[in-house]
Design an enzyme around this catalytic site. Structure first.
Site, PDB file in Angstrom:
ATOM      1  N   SER A  66      -2.570  -6.205   2.445  1.00 27.94           N
ATOM      2  CA  SER A  66      -2.984  -7.325   3.455  1.00 27.94           C
ATOM      3  C   SER A  66      -4.308  -7.955   3.169  1.00 27.94           C
ATOM      4  O   SER A  66      -5.202  -7.172   2.797  1.00 27.94           O
ATOM      5  CB  SER A  66      -2.984  -6.999   4.869  1.00 27.94           C
ATOM      6  OG  SER A  66      -3.868  -6.073   5.225  1.00 27.94           O
ATOM      7  N   GLY A 126     -10.916  -3.202  -6.693  1.00 27.68           N
ATOM      8  CA  GLY A 126     -11.475  -3.579  -7.924  1.00 27.68           C
ATOM      9  C   GLY A 126     -10.606  -3.685  -9.248  1.00 27.68           C
ATOM     10  O   GLY A 126      -9.294  -4.132  -8.893  1.00 27.68           O
ATOM     11  N   HIS A 138     -16.911  -4.558  -3.867  1.00 29.63           N
ATOM     12  CA  HIS A 138     -15.680  -3.399  -4.038  1.00 29.63           C
ATOM     13  C   HIS A 138     -15.587  -2.677  -2.746  1.00 29.63           C
ATOM     14  O   HIS A 138     -16.381  -2.398  -1.901  1.00 29.63           O
ATOM     15  CB  HIS A 138     -15.975  -2.378  -5.111  1.00 29.63           C
ATOM     16  CG  HIS A 138     -14.931  -1.799  -5.356  1.00 29.63           C
ATOM     17  ND1 HIS A 138     -14.860  -0.141  -5.739  1.00 29.63           N
ATOM     18  CD2 HIS A 138     -13.721  -1.805  -5.353  1.00 29.63           C
ATOM     19  CE1 HIS A 138     -13.715   0.228  -6.125  1.00 29.63           C
ATOM     20  NE2 HIS A 138     -13.113  -0.647  -5.747  1.00 29.63           N
ATOM     21  N   ASP A 139     -14.263  -2.851  -2.192  1.00 25.69           N
ATOM     22  CA  ASP A 139     -14.104  -2.397  -0.793  1.00 25.69           C
ATOM     23  C   ASP A 139     -14.395  -0.932  -0.729  1.00 25.69           C
ATOM     24  O   ASP A 139     -14.713  -0.743   0.478  1.00 25.69           O
ATOM     25  CB  ASP A 139     -12.481  -2.772  -0.585  1.00 25.69           C
ATOM     26  CG  ASP A 139     -11.447  -2.229  -1.589  1.00 25.69           C
ATOM     27  OD1 ASP A 139     -11.911  -1.584  -2.326  1.00 25.69           O
ATOM     28  OD2 ASP A 139     -10.143  -2.484  -1.327  1.00 25.69           O
ATOM     29  N   THR A 190      -4.124   2.429  -0.089  1.00 28.73           N
ATOM     30  CA  THR A 190      -3.032   2.413  -1.045  1.00 28.73           C
ATOM     31  C   THR A 190      -3.503   3.484  -2.201  1.00 28.73           C
ATOM     32  O   THR A 190      -2.927   4.184  -3.006  1.00 28.73           O
ATOM     33  CB  THR A 190      -3.010   0.962  -1.765  1.00 28.73           C
ATOM     34  OG1 THR A 190      -2.441   0.301  -0.705  1.00 28.73           O
ATOM     35  CG2 THR A 190      -1.939   1.063  -2.920  1.00 28.73           C
ATOM     36  N   GLY A 194      -7.869   2.859   6.182  1.00 25.07           N
ATOM     37  CA  GLY A 194      -6.642   2.954   7.017  1.00 25.07           C
ATOM     38  C   GLY A 194      -5.907   3.999   6.874  1.00 25.07           C
ATOM     39  O   GLY A 194      -5.246   4.673   7.827  1.00 25.07           O
TER      40      GLY A 194
END
Length: 494
Positions: A15, A82, A240-241, A266, A413
Site C-alpha cells: 500500500s 529499495g 529507503h523506507d 513484508t 507494521g
C-alpha cells in the site's frame, strides 16, 4: 511554537499513503490523509509496478493535504522500498513499465555476475548482501533480456527518486536507496564504476548521489496547480523506507551497536547501526549488507523474508475459501502446537512461489520436517522460523561488531504482531521493544523537519519519537524449549 506540517509520501509493497506530520518542536503527530493499494502487476509473464497509477493516487493525496493544511505545509518527501528503478530516455520519456523485484528475469544473475567478477570483489566494491532482487542483478537481467531498452536509457532513478522527479524535476538519487542497489561503493560513497564496467553495465545512467535532507527544488508548477498546493520544497528524506524507520527507532543509544532493530513488514530487515561499512571475509561469508543511513551511518543488516510468508499464506487460504484478517491469523497461530515444523525463511523457494502453503509443505517434506497441515500450524511455522532466523542473523552480526545486543527494537507494521514480538524475545533471549508502527513515516517527516531547521541531530529525532510514541516491551521466557528448537533450526539451515 505552532505546528508545522510536513508531507510524507510513503510507498510500501502492499500500500501507499500520503501522511501529514504535524510537529510542534517537541512532539510529532501523524494524520493519514490518503491510503491506496499497491502491489505487483503481472504482464505477459513479467512482474511490474504500475507507477502511473501510483502517481495518480499520490496527486489525490496531495490535493487532500492542500485542502486540509494549505499554507502550513513546509515540504514533501517520498520514501519507498529499495532496489527497484525507473529508466528515462534523454528526452525524459519513461522507458517501459518498471519491473518488480520479484520478476523472474533475475534468475541465475548472481551466478552470471560472479562468473565475470569474483564474489569477493563485488562485495568489496559494494558491501551488499547477495540476493537476487538487487538492482545489479535486475540490470544484468535487462542486459540479457532487453539490451536495446537499456542502451536507450539516459538516466536511472531509484523508485523514490522517480517520484521526486515527477514532483519537481530533480534527476538525482538519494544515498540510502542508492546503497540498496549493489552498485554503490560504501567507502567512496559513489558508484562502483570499475565493477559496473567489468559487468558491461552502462555507467553514464547513474546520476549524482545526494544526502538525506537535501532540498531538491520547488514543486513543479503544473503539480502545484493540479493539487492546489503552493510551490513548496521537495526534500529527500532517507528515501529507503528502512532507513527512515531506523532513523525513528526510539533509542537513546545512538552511535552504539549494542541495540538491534527489526524493520518488520513484508521483509524483515534486522541489524545494527554502525559508523562505517563492515567489509572483509567474515562479512562476506555471512552475506550481510551495508546499507546507508542518516548522517553517513551504515545499517549493518540482513534481509529476511519477513511477513511475506504470512501474507502469502493468507492469500492461499483465501483462494481455498477461508478468509482471515491478520488478528485472526495471529490467534490461530498462538493456539497451534509449538515447534511442529521449522523452515529456513530465506530459502529462495519462498521468494515468489505460486502458492506459499504448498511451498512451505514441500520444503518440510524435502528436509524431513513434520508437514504442517492446519492454517494455524502453517502460520506458527512461519513465525517461529522467523524468530529463530532473527537469532541466527544477530549472532553473526555480534561477531562482526564485537558488541553484544542487549535489546531489540521492532518497528513498522509488523510491530503490531504481539505473537511474533514475544517469539522474537524468547528466541533471542533479550527484551523486545515494539513500536512505533509508523516509524517510516515518522522518520520521513522528521528528516524533513531537520532540513527546515526545526530539529538538530539524529539523537534529537529519536528523542522526539520517544516522546510521541506508545511502546510495548516483551520479556524473554521459555529458554529451554527455544534452545532445543535452536539446535534443530541450525541443523536445518547449515
Amino acid at each position: 511554537m505552532s505546528e508545522r506540517c510536513f508531507l510524507a509520501i510513503d510507498l510500501g509493497a502492499e500500500s501507499g499513503r500520503v501522511i501529514a506530520g504535524l510537529f510542534d518542536g517537541q512532539r510529532v503527530r501523524l494524520d493519514e490523509l490518503h491510503r491506496f493499494r499497491n502491489g505487483p502487476v503481472d504482464v505477459a509473464g513479467t512482474r511490474r509496478w504500475d507507477v502511473l497509477r501510483l502517481w495518480t493516487d499520490i496527486q489525490d493525496g496531495l490535493a487532500k493535504a492542500a485542502e486540509k493544511y494549505g499554507d502550513s505545509i513546509v515540504s514533501v518527501g517520498v520514501d519507498t522500498w529499495g532496489v527497484d528503478y525507473v529508466l528515462l530516455s534523454k528526452h525524459e520519456e519513461l522507458l517501459g513499465q518498471p519491473y518488480n523485484y520479484r520478476d523472474p528475469r533475475t534468475t541465475g544473475m548472481i551466478e552470471y555476475a560472479t562468473s565475470k567478477v569474483p564474489r569477493s570483489e563485488i562485495f568489496a566494491a559494494t558491501g551488499l548482501q547477495f540476493i537476487p532482487i538487487n538492482s545489479l542483478y535486475q540490470l544484468l537481467g535487462m542486459q540479457q533480456k532487453d539490451p536495446e531498452l537499456l542502451a536507450s536509457a539516459d538516466r536511472l532513478l531509484m523508485m523514490p527518486d522517480f517520484f521526486h522527479w515527477l514532483l519537481c524535476g530533480s534527476r538525482v538519487i538519494e544515498f540510502t536507496n542508492a546503497t540498496t542497489s549493489q552498485c554503490l561503493n560504501p567507502v567512496t560513497r559513489d558508484w562502483a564504476v570499475d565493477m559496473l564496467r567489468k559487468l558491461e553495465i552502462p555507467t553514464h545512467i547513474f546520476p549524482e548521489v545526494v544526502s538525506p535532507g537535501t532540498k531538491l527544488g520547488p514543486l513543479r508548477e503544473e503539480v502545484a496547480r493540479a493539487t492546489g498546493l503552493p510551490r513548496l520544497d521537495v526534500v529527500t528524506p532517507a528515501t529507503h523506507d528502512t532507513a527512515c524507520a531506523v532513523a525513528a527507532v526510539p533509542t537513546s543509544h545512538t552511535g552504539r551497536a549494542n541495540w538491534a532493530y527489526i524493520s518488520s513488514g513484508t521483509w524483515s530487515l534486522i541489524g545494527v547501526e554502525v559508523q562505517e561499512a563492515i567489509l572483509g571475509e567474515e562479512a562476506l561469508a555471512q552475506n550481510v549488507t551495508n546499507e546507508g543511513g542518516i548522517d553517513g551511518t551504515y545499517r549493518l543488516l540482513k534481509n529476511v523474508m519477513g511477513l511475506w510468508l504470512v501474507q502469502e499464506c493468507r492469500r492461499s487460504f483465501e483462494r481455498a475459501g477461508r478468509s482471515y484478517d491478520y488478528e485472526e491469523l495471529t490467534r490461530i497461530a498462538s493456539e497451534a502446537e509449538p515447534f511442529k515444523a521449522l523452515i529456513d525463511p530465506n530459502d529462495e523457494s519462498f521468494l515468489s512461489p505460486a502458492d506459499m502453503v504448498e511451498a512451505i509443505q514441500n520444503w518440510c517434506r524435502s528436509h524431513g520436517e513434520p508437514v504442517p497441515e492446519s492454517d494455524g500450524a502453517l502460520v506458527r511455522c512461519a513465525l517461529e522460523s522467523l524468530a529463530l532466523k532473527y537469532r541466527q542473523v544477530l549472532e553473526g552480526i555480534e561477531r562482526l561488531t564485537g558488541e553484544k545486543v542487549e535489546v531489540i527494537h521492532v518497528v513498522g507494521g509488523g510491530s503490531k504482531n504481539a505473537l511474533l514480538n514475544q517469539l522474537t524475545a524468547d528466541a533471542c533471549g533479550v527484551p523486545v521493544i515494539a513500536g512505533p508502527t509508523e516509524a517510516t513515516a515518522l522518520g520521513n517527516v522528521l528528516v524533513q523537519a531537520r532540513a527546515a531547521g526545526e530539529i538538530g541531530t539524529l539523537a534529537d529525532i529519536r528523542s522526539v519519537v520517544q516522546k510521541s510514541s506508545e511502546l510495548e516491551t516483551f520479556e524473554p521466557a521459555e529458554k529451554a524449549a527455544w534452545n532445543d528448537a535452536w539446535e534443530r533450526f541450525t541443523a536445518l539451515t547449515r
